[in-house]
Write an enzyme that holds these catalytic residues in place. Structure first.
Site, mmCIF file in Angstrom:
data_model
loop_
_atom_site.group_PDB
_atom_site.id
_atom_site.type_symbol
_atom_site.label_atom_id
_atom_site.label_comp_id
_atom_site.label_asym_id
_atom_site.label_seq_id
_atom_site.Cartn_x
_atom_site.Cartn_y
_atom_site.Cartn_z
ATOM 1 N N GLU A 117 60.971 -7.313 -12.984
ATOM 2 C CA GLU A 117 60.319 -6.802 -13.887
ATOM 3 C C GLU A 117 60.710 -5.267 -14.017
ATOM 4 O O GLU A 117 61.005 -4.591 -12.872
ATOM 5 C CB GLU A 117 58.818 -6.795 -13.792
ATOM 6 C CG GLU A 117 58.170 -8.172 -13.996
ATOM 7 C CD GLU A 117 56.635 -8.435 -13.849
ATOM 8 O OE1 GLU A 117 56.204 -9.273 -14.633
ATOM 9 O OE2 GLU A 117 56.136 -7.777 -12.757
ATOM 10 N N CYS A 130 61.019 2.217 -15.230
ATOM 11 C CA CYS A 130 60.790 2.067 -13.681
ATOM 12 C C CYS A 130 61.396 0.629 -13.658
ATOM 13 O O CYS A 130 61.282 -0.222 -14.033
ATOM 14 C CB CYS A 130 59.134 1.874 -13.709
ATOM 15 S SG CYS A 130 58.759 1.090 -11.996
ATOM 16 N N CYS A 141 53.023 -3.954 2.381
ATOM 17 C CA CYS A 141 52.203 -2.982 2.002
ATOM 18 C C CYS A 141 50.819 -3.795 1.519
ATOM 19 O O CYS A 141 50.789 -4.387 0.444
ATOM 20 C CB CYS A 141 52.519 -1.981 0.910
ATOM 21 S SG CYS A 141 54.145 -0.979 1.812
ATOM 22 N N CYS A 144 49.745 -3.828 -2.057
ATOM 23 C CA CYS A 144 50.669 -4.118 -3.347
ATOM 24 C C CYS A 144 50.746 -5.380 -3.472
ATOM 25 O O CYS A 144 51.257 -6.127 -2.743
ATOM 26 C CB CYS A 144 52.021 -3.365 -2.728
ATOM 27 S SG CYS A 144 53.322 -3.522 -3.860
ATOM 28 N N SER A 228 61.797 6.032 -4.908
ATOM 29 C CA SER A 228 60.214 5.833 -3.950
ATOM 30 C C SER A 228 60.766 5.023 -2.854
ATOM 31 O O SER A 228 61.190 3.726 -2.867
ATOM 32 C CB SER A 228 59.333 5.402 -4.972
ATOM 33 O OG SER A 228 58.208 5.143 -3.980
ATOM 34 N N SER A 250 56.027 6.771 -0.320
ATOM 35 C CA SER A 250 54.749 6.331 -0.340
ATOM 36 C C SER A 250 53.933 6.708 0.764
ATOM 37 O O SER A 250 54.043 6.018 1.921
ATOM 38 C CB SER A 250 54.902 4.892 -0.605
ATOM 39 O OG SER A 250 55.748 4.673 -1.752
ATOM 40 N N PHE A 251 53.320 7.756 0.845
ATOM 41 C CA PHE A 251 52.560 8.258 1.971
ATOM 42 C C PHE A 251 51.149 7.624 2.375
ATOM 43 O O PHE A 251 51.050 6.916 3.222
ATOM 44 C CB PHE A 251 52.404 9.759 1.836
ATOM 45 C CG PHE A 251 52.235 10.558 2.925
ATOM 46 C CD1 PHE A 251 53.362 10.569 3.973
ATOM 47 C CD2 PHE A 251 51.242 11.183 3.521
ATOM 48 C CE1 PHE A 251 53.712 11.167 5.203
ATOM 49 C CE2 PHE A 251 51.157 11.883 4.654
ATOM 50 C CZ PHE A 251 52.359 11.802 5.686
ATOM 51 N N HIS A 252 50.275 7.751 1.419
ATOM 52 C CA HIS A 252 48.902 6.864 1.303
ATOM 53 C C HIS A 252 48.026 7.023 2.605
ATOM 54 O O HIS A 252 46.756 6.475 2.325
ATOM 55 C CB HIS A 252 49.445 5.366 1.270
ATOM 56 C CG HIS A 252 50.268 4.859 -0.051
ATOM 57 N ND1 HIS A 252 50.249 5.702 -0.983
ATOM 58 C CD2 HIS A 252 51.264 4.186 -0.068
ATOM 59 C CE1 HIS A 252 51.242 5.310 -2.023
ATOM 60 N NE2 HIS A 252 51.855 4.245 -1.139
ATOM 61 N N ASN A 327 45.541 0.338 -8.579
ATOM 62 C CA ASN A 327 45.560 -0.681 -9.632
ATOM 63 C C ASN A 327 45.362 -2.081 -9.120
ATOM 64 O O ASN A 327 45.957 -2.722 -7.989
ATOM 65 C CB ASN A 327 47.076 -0.636 -10.151
ATOM 66 C CG ASN A 327 47.302 0.638 -10.975
ATOM 67 O OD1 ASN A 327 46.251 1.293 -11.716
ATOM 68 N ND2 ASN A 327 48.398 1.218 -10.705
ATOM 69 N N CYS A 370 51.571 0.658 -11.676
ATOM 70 C CA CYS A 370 52.268 0.694 -10.294
ATOM 71 C C CYS A 370 51.718 -0.466 -9.244
ATOM 72 O O CYS A 370 50.524 -0.578 -9.130
ATOM 73 C CB CYS A 370 51.963 1.818 -9.357
ATOM 74 S SG CYS A 370 52.328 3.491 -10.462
HETATM 75 N N1 SAH Z 1 58.882 -0.070 -2.730
HETATM 76 C C1 SAH Z 1 58.810 1.576 -2.781
HETATM 77 C C2 SAH Z 1 58.786 1.648 -4.451
HETATM 78 C C3 SAH Z 1 57.800 0.814 -5.198
HETATM 79 S S1 SAH Z 1 56.211 0.794 -5.390
HETATM 80 C C4 SAH Z 1 57.645 2.062 -2.306
HETATM 81 O O1 SAH Z 1 56.900 1.508 -1.731
HETATM 82 O O2 SAH Z 1 57.766 3.248 -2.386
HETATM 83 C C5 SAH Z 1 56.005 2.266 -6.424
HETATM 84 C C6 SAH Z 1 54.771 2.996 -5.802
HETATM 85 O O3 SAH Z 1 53.413 2.582 -6.231
HETATM 86 C C7 SAH Z 1 54.523 3.320 -4.230
HETATM 87 O O4 SAH Z 1 53.975 4.412 -4.124
HETATM 88 C C8 SAH Z 1 53.557 2.050 -4.040
HETATM 89 O O5 SAH Z 1 52.942 2.381 -2.701
HETATM 90 C C9 SAH Z 1 52.648 2.166 -5.093
HETATM 91 N N2 SAH Z 1 51.551 1.076 -5.249
HETATM 92 C C10 SAH Z 1 51.992 -0.007 -4.747
HETATM 93 N N3 SAH Z 1 50.917 -1.011 -5.108
HETATM 94 C C11 SAH Z 1 50.070 -0.474 -5.903
HETATM 95 C C12 SAH Z 1 48.822 -0.538 -6.443
HETATM 96 N N4 SAH Z 1 48.269 -1.711 -6.313
HETATM 97 N N5 SAH Z 1 48.144 0.328 -7.044
HETATM 98 C C13 SAH Z 1 48.612 1.713 -6.931
HETATM 99 N N6 SAH Z 1 49.694 2.104 -6.501
HETATM 100 C C14 SAH Z 1 50.509 1.146 -5.954
HETATM 101 FE FE1 SF4 Z 2 57.347 -2.963 -1.020
HETATM 102 FE FE2 SF4 Z 2 56.881 -0.702 -1.821
HETATM 103 FE FE3 SF4 Z 2 55.338 -2.821 -2.409
HETATM 104 FE FE4 SF4 Z 2 55.540 -1.554 0.109
HETATM 105 S S1 SF4 Z 2 54.612 -0.828 -2.007
HETATM 106 S S2 SF4 Z 2 55.464 -3.833 -0.407
HETATM 107 S S3 SF4 Z 2 57.665 -1.074 0.047
HETATM 108 S S4 SF4 Z 2 57.256 -2.851 -3.149
#
Ligand code: SAH
Ligand code: SF4
Length: 393
Positions: A117, A130, A141, A144, A228, A250-252, A327, A370
């Site tokens: 996508e 994106c 993660c 995600c 990212s 992606s610090f979080h 999200n 995201c």
């Molecule tokens: N794999 C890379 C880039 C893709 S994700 C990475 O992890 O950085 C882009 C951003 O969206 C990242 O910061 C990811 O952690 C965040 N993300 C993933 N799932 C999400 C969700 N359900 N809600 C909000 N942000 C999310």
């Molecule tokens: Fe992969 Fe980024 Fe999703 Fe983590 S946040 S599972 S690195 S796409």
């Protein structure tokens, strides 16, 4: 004597050294050097290669031409030779969904029948595309959606560049014939924030970005590209050196204990290691700020104490903190933090001297926000046990 049907052209003096095996070579996604090599292998005299690359490049990336026959500044026979050995192929749009807010989500089919996508987010003064770098993701993660899908494969450079071109096609962004400059800028920014971990597909991402940044084609400046990463430490310095784009991380979380659970790659490269590497990044690429992405998960990482810890941790790094309200997706094990909580968190960071924008979720009605990307058609799914084990849940 020339035989009537022989593919001999005035430009081609040598017999092709290497014929593409099992089909034509896709020119999309080749760097200039790679394209030059391919054209030479197809019989273009070495001395002419640079010029031919320049011409073909402009047709493909400036004018958006897909048909070699339309490349009118090339000799007819040369065009015929190109058509015989090469192709200009983009991912195919399977479905396009348009959100109430104008966000467009494309489901794209790539070779092998896989799907990825890409999301276009129009804003008042710019438009951000994106794009994805992998089908699925090897990482897990726990918040995600993509992370629940097994990695199927890395995208090729052509498939990564192709996403930008497909969006320009759909938005009608190629310049009109005879217009000297490409004035519209609908896709003004590109973020590698779709499916996949771009730094686990480094070479293809780098080559693709070189094509996208080339100043005679798609011409996006390196400052308009943000990559990212979840924190693939050994590749971060390379990103600065070989791509030079902006970096988002992606610090979080503010403790290893929590980050291990949210972003399991933290078990390999923990917060301290990651931060040490990031301290080096801006110096390498000329003092731009690093974006720290921080997903707001209710009761998990959203306390005032977390905010204060975050500020302490990133001290000395030119940074901006992008707060992403979580999200939701079907079956997600988290909830979005309350709005007040997010604002209070943002306030602490802001008062410490950092920009702390709260990312407005876009395209939620079409699951384009995201972390919601996941090709529904891709059956290959990680098991609950795999996810739980990785995330230490
Ligand atoms: N794999 C890379 C880039 C893709 S994700 C990475 O992890 O950085 C882009 C951003 O969206 C990242 O910061 C990811 O952690 C965040 N993300 C993933 N799932 C999400 C969700 N359900 N809600 C909000 N942000 C999310
Ligand atoms: Fe992969 Fe980024 Fe999703 Fe983590 S946040 S599972 S690195 S796409």
């Amino acid at each position: 004597m020339t035989q009537p049907n022989a593919p001999i052209t005035q430009d081609v003096h040598t017999i092709p050294r290497k014929l593409p095996e099992g089909g034509k070579i896709n020119l999309v996604g080749l760097t200039r050097a790679q394209m030059s090599e391919a054209l030479i292998a197809a019989g273009t005299p070495e001395k002419q290669a640079k010029m031919r690359v320049g011409q073909v490049w402009q047709w493909i990336y400036h004018w958006g031409v897909r048909d070699f026959a339309a490349m009118t500044n090339l000799a007819k026979d040369y065009r015929a030779m190109l058509a015989e050995q090469f192709e200009i192929t983009l991912p195919e749009i399977v479905t396009k969904q348009v959100s109430e807010d104008g966000t467009r989500k494309y489901l794209l089919r790539i070779a092998g029948g896989h799907e990825v996508e890409a999301v276009y987010i129009p804003e008042e003064t710019r438009g951000t595309l994106c794009i994805s770098s992998q089908v699925g993701c090897t990482l897990t993660c726990s918040f995600c959606h993509t992370g629940t899908q097994k990695l199927v494969r890395n995208l090729t450079a052509g498939e990564i560049v192709g996403q930008v071109m497909v969006a320009r096609d759909d938005l009608g962004e190629w310049p009109e014939k005879n217009s000297p400059k490409n004035e519209t800028r609908l896709v003004s920014n590109v973020v590698l924030m779709g499916m996949g971990e771009p730094l686990y597909n480094f070479d293809n991402v780098r080559d693709a970005m070189q094509v996208v940044m080339d100043n005679e084609g798609l011409t996006l400046s390196r400052r308009r590209i943000t990559l990212s990463t979840s924190g693939v430490v050994p590749e971060i310095a390379k990103t600065a050196e070989e791509i030079g784009c902006l970096l988002a991380v992606s610090f979080h979380a503010t403790t290893d204990e929590v980050r291990d659970r949210l972003v399991p790659i933290n078990k390999r490269w923990n917060i301290e290691t990651l931060l040490n590497t990031l301290r080096e990044y801006p110096r390498l690429s000329n003092s731009e700020r690093i974006t720290f992405e921080y997903v707001m998960l209710k009761g998990v990482n959203d306390s005032d104490e977390d905010a204060r810890r975050l500020v302490k941790l990133i001290k000395g790094i030119p940074a901006k903190i992008n707060l992403i309200p979580f999200n939701e997706w079907p079956g997600a094990p988290y909830e979005r933090s309350d709005w007040q909580r997010i604002e209070s968190f943002a306030d602490i960071i802001y008062k410490a001297g950092y920009a702390s924008p709260i990312r407005t979720p876009r395209g939620e009605d079409i699951m384009a926000a995201c972390g919601q990307l996941k090709s529904a058609t891709e059956r290959s799914r990680k098991s609950r046990a795999e996810i739980a084990a990785e995330a230490g849940l």
